[in-house]
Design a protein around this motif. Sequence first.
Motif, PDB file in Angstrom:
ATOM      1  N   GLY A   5      53.016  43.588  40.217  1.00 16.02           N
ATOM      2  CA  GLY A   5      52.827  42.683  39.095  1.00 16.02           C
ATOM      3  C   GLY A   5      51.564  43.018  38.346  1.00 16.02           C
ATOM      4  O   GLY A   5      51.096  42.262  37.519  1.00 16.02           O
ATOM      5  N   CYS A   6      51.032  44.181  38.633  1.00 14.16           N
ATOM      6  CA  CYS A   6      49.724  44.524  38.103  1.00 14.16           C
ATOM      7  C   CYS A   6      49.661  45.994  37.767  1.00 14.16           C
ATOM      8  O   CYS A   6      48.814  46.703  38.247  1.00 14.16           O
ATOM      9  CB  CYS A   6      48.658  44.170  39.134  1.00 14.16           C
ATOM     10  SG  CYS A   6      47.066  43.937  38.397  1.00 14.16           S
ATOM     11  N   SER A   7      50.587  46.466  36.916  1.00 16.02           N
ATOM     12  CA  SER A   7      50.580  47.892  36.601  1.00 16.02           C
ATOM     13  C   SER A   7      49.569  48.198  35.507  1.00 16.02           C
ATOM     14  O   SER A   7      49.323  49.340  35.179  1.00 16.02           O
ATOM     15  CB  SER A   7      51.972  48.359  36.193  1.00 16.02           C
ATOM     16  OG  SER A   7      52.459  47.555  35.133  1.00 16.02           O
ATOM     17  N   CYS A   8      48.976  47.153  34.922  1.00 16.50           N
ATOM     18  CA  CYS A   8      47.839  47.305  34.030  1.00 16.50           C
ATOM     19  C   CYS A   8      48.054  48.289  32.898  1.00 16.50           C
ATOM     20  O   CYS A   8      47.173  49.060  32.536  1.00 16.50           O
ATOM     21  CB  CYS A   8      46.586  47.688  34.814  1.00 16.50           C
ATOM     22  SG  CYS A   8      46.015  46.323  35.819  1.00 16.50           S
ATOM     23  N   GLY A   9      49.245  48.288  32.303  1.00 18.23           N
ATOM     24  CA  GLY A   9      49.477  49.052  31.089  1.00 18.23           C
ATOM     25  C   GLY A   9      49.317  50.539  31.224  1.00 18.23           C
ATOM     26  O   GLY A   9      48.748  51.189  30.357  1.00 18.23           O
ATOM     27  N   LEU A  54      41.376  44.195  47.210  1.00 18.31           N
ATOM     28  CA  LEU A  54      42.594  45.015  47.267  1.00 18.31           C
ATOM     29  C   LEU A  54      43.214  45.198  45.888  1.00 18.31           C
ATOM     30  O   LEU A  54      43.830  46.218  45.612  1.00 18.31           O
ATOM     31  CB  LEU A  54      43.629  44.374  48.196  1.00 18.31           C
ATOM     32  CG  LEU A  54      43.228  44.307  49.663  1.00 18.31           C
ATOM     33  CD1 LEU A  54      44.362  43.720  50.481  1.00 18.31           C
ATOM     34  CD2 LEU A  54      42.872  45.693  50.164  1.00 18.31           C
ATOM     35  N   ASP A  55      43.058  44.188  45.014  1.00 24.27           N
ATOM     36  CA  ASP A  55      43.612  44.336  43.676  1.00 24.27           C
ATOM     37  C   ASP A  55      42.880  45.453  42.925  1.00 24.27           C
ATOM     38  O   ASP A  55      43.495  46.222  42.184  1.00 24.27           O
ATOM     39  CB  ASP A  55      43.520  43.029  42.887  1.00 24.27           C
ATOM     40  CG  ASP A  55      44.162  43.191  41.517  1.00 24.27           C
ATOM     41  OD1 ASP A  55      45.403  43.309  41.470  1.00 24.27           O
ATOM     42  OD2 ASP A  55      43.434  43.258  40.519  1.00 24.27           O
ATOM     43  N   PHE A  56      41.556  45.542  43.136  1.00 24.04           N
ATOM     44  CA  PHE A  56      40.792  46.624  42.504  1.00 24.04           C
ATOM     45  C   PHE A  56      41.260  47.983  43.031  1.00 24.04           C
ATOM     46  O   PHE A  56      41.364  48.952  42.275  1.00 24.04           O
ATOM     47  CB  PHE A  56      39.294  46.445  42.758  1.00 24.04           C
ATOM     48  CG  PHE A  56      38.681  45.347  41.939  1.00 24.04           C
ATOM     49  CD1 PHE A  56      38.607  45.455  40.558  1.00 24.04           C
ATOM     50  CD2 PHE A  56      38.181  44.202  42.538  1.00 24.04           C
ATOM     51  CE1 PHE A  56      38.043  44.441  39.787  1.00 24.04           C
ATOM     52  CE2 PHE A  56      37.613  43.190  41.776  1.00 24.04           C
ATOM     53  CZ  PHE A  56      37.545  43.307  40.404  1.00 24.04           C
ATOM     54  N   GLY A  58      44.274  48.688  44.183  1.00 24.18           N
ATOM     55  CA  GLY A  58      45.590  48.957  43.599  1.00 24.18           C
ATOM     56  C   GLY A  58      45.488  49.394  42.146  1.00 24.18           C
ATOM     57  O   GLY A  58      46.166  50.330  41.712  1.00 24.18           O
ATOM     58  N   ASP A  59      44.612  48.726  41.382  1.00 22.42           N
ATOM     59  CA  ASP A  59      44.448  49.079  39.974  1.00 22.42           C
ATOM     60  C   ASP A  59      43.818  50.464  39.830  1.00 22.42           C
ATOM     61  O   ASP A  59      44.229  51.253  38.980  1.00 22.42           O
ATOM     62  CB  ASP A  59      43.591  48.034  39.260  1.00 22.42           C
ATOM     63  CG  ASP A  59      44.334  46.709  39.117  1.00 22.42           C
ATOM     64  OD1 ASP A  59      45.545  46.680  39.392  1.00 22.42           O
ATOM     65  OD2 ASP A  59      43.706  45.711  38.723  1.00 22.42           O
ATOM     66  N   ALA A  60      42.828  50.770  40.681  1.00 19.23           N
ATOM     67  CA  ALA A  60      42.215  52.108  40.646  1.00 19.23           C
ATOM     68  C   ALA A  60      43.287  53.161  40.896  1.00 19.23           C
ATOM     69  O   ALA A  60      43.330  54.193  40.207  1.00 19.23           O
ATOM     70  CB  ALA A  60      41.098  52.211  41.687  1.00 19.23           C
ATOM     71  N   LEU A 147      49.050  40.440  30.548  1.00 19.86           N
ATOM     72  CA  LEU A 147      49.549  39.719  31.728  1.00 19.86           C
ATOM     73  C   LEU A 147      48.768  40.112  32.973  1.00 19.86           C
ATOM     74  O   LEU A 147      48.367  39.269  33.779  1.00 19.86           O
ATOM     75  CB  LEU A 147      51.040  40.022  31.943  1.00 19.86           C
ATOM     76  CG  LEU A 147      51.995  39.353  30.966  1.00 19.86           C
ATOM     77  CD1 LEU A 147      53.427  39.827  31.196  1.00 19.86           C
ATOM     78  CD2 LEU A 147      51.910  37.834  31.085  1.00 19.86           C
ATOM     79  N   CYS A 148      48.522  41.416  33.107  1.00 24.34           N
ATOM     80  CA  CYS A 148      47.805  41.917  34.271  1.00 24.34           C
ATOM     81  C   CYS A 148      46.384  41.367  34.313  1.00 24.34           C
ATOM     82  O   CYS A 148      45.917  40.894  35.344  1.00 24.34           O
ATOM     83  CB  CYS A 148      47.775  43.431  34.220  1.00 24.34           C
ATOM     84  SG  CYS A 148      46.723  44.132  35.453  1.00 24.34           S
ATOM     85  N   SER A 149      45.693  41.423  33.162  1.00 23.25           N
ATOM     86  CA  SER A 149      44.310  40.951  33.103  1.00 23.25           C
ATOM     87  C   SER A 149      44.245  39.454  33.368  1.00 23.25           C
ATOM     88  O   SER A 149      43.342  38.972  34.055  1.00 23.25           O
ATOM     89  CB  SER A 149      43.713  41.247  31.735  1.00 23.25           C
ATOM     90  OG  SER A 149      43.855  42.607  31.434  1.00 23.25           O
ATOM     91  N   ASN A 151      46.370  37.664  35.169  1.00 24.17           N
ATOM     92  CA  ASN A 151      46.610  37.414  36.597  1.00 24.17           C
ATOM     93  C   ASN A 151      45.373  37.738  37.425  1.00 24.17           C
ATOM     94  O   ASN A 151      45.006  36.989  38.332  1.00 24.17           O
ATOM     95  CB  ASN A 151      47.796  38.239  37.091  1.00 24.17           C
ATOM     96  CG  ASN A 151      49.104  37.758  36.493  1.00 24.17           C
ATOM     97  OD1 ASN A 151      49.166  36.675  35.912  1.00 24.17           O
ATOM     98  ND2 ASN A 151      50.135  38.566  36.609  1.00 24.17           N
ATOM     99  N   ASP A 152      44.719  38.861  37.104  1.00 25.47           N
ATOM    100  CA  ASP A 152      43.513  39.235  37.841  1.00 25.47           C
ATOM    101  C   ASP A 152      42.425  38.183  37.653  1.00 25.47           C
ATOM    102  O   ASP A 152      41.740  37.807  38.610  1.00 25.47           O
ATOM    103  CB  ASP A 152      42.992  40.598  37.360  1.00 25.47           C
ATOM    104  CG  ASP A 152      43.844  41.741  37.897  1.00 25.47           C
ATOM    105  OD1 ASP A 152      44.792  41.468  38.652  1.00 25.47           O
ATOM    106  OD2 ASP A 152      43.562  42.900  37.558  1.00 25.47           O
ATOM    107  N   ALA A 153      42.260  37.718  36.417  1.00 24.91           N
ATOM    108  CA  ALA A 153      41.227  36.718  36.130  1.00 24.91           C
ATOM    109  C   ALA A 153      41.529  35.411  36.868  1.00 24.91           C
ATOM    110  O   ALA A 153      40.622  34.769  37.414  1.00 24.91           O
ATOM    111  CB  ALA A 153      41.130  36.470  34.628  1.00 24.91           C
TER     112      ALA A 153
END
Length: 206
Positions: A5-9, A54-56, A58-60, A147-149, A151-153
């Motif tokens: 849910g966090c492919s960050c574009g 862990l989200d960081f 995954g995003d990295a 959406l990703c940003s 959710n992260d926030a």
Amino acid sequence: MAECGCSCGTKQPAVDPAYRRVLWIVLAINAAMFGIEGVSGLIAGSVALQGDSLDFLGDAANYGIALMVLGRAVAWRAGAAMLKGLTMAGFGAAVLASTAWRALHQGVPDAALMAPVGALALAANLYAAYLLFRWRGGDSNMRSVWLCSRNDALVNIAVLAAAGLVAVTGAGWPDWLVALFIAGIALSGGISIIRQASGELRAPTG
Ligand SMILES: [Zn+2]
């Protein structure tokens, strides 16, 4: 590619070197925050911080994979995705186990360390979102970045709320609840990435 849910574009290959530079910067921000938040989580005894780190991670990994695809190393993508899935699932399971252990032993995290690190995580996510918005404004993936940003926030704010509740109640449960939620997402996201990547590795389409 299936993400948590966090492919960050990172779906659209762009060849603009300025965009490539932005990807490197957000990759560095996310990798640094994975280390900072993960280590702080261990020091503060906060499983919510460990989970949020862990989200960081995954995003990295997403930005790293996007850069590999820009560099035409497409053949490595499924392998990199598999590595990401295994890492996310492994860390997610570890944080869940750690949460159970903390709950059993009634461990109370250090809220005075949780709060500033949670705030730094929020600032890092907002800054990364700002960089991506600036370079990707107007294209169709703006919605996925948004959406990703968001959710992260929201998760960062949940960590801050947990820090506040820990400070007020003197109990560890707000930390465990948030960790349960975040680590659960990392574990299930990691498993779905493993499934997809193993399909791609088995049947390479070229
Ligand atoms: Zn994210």
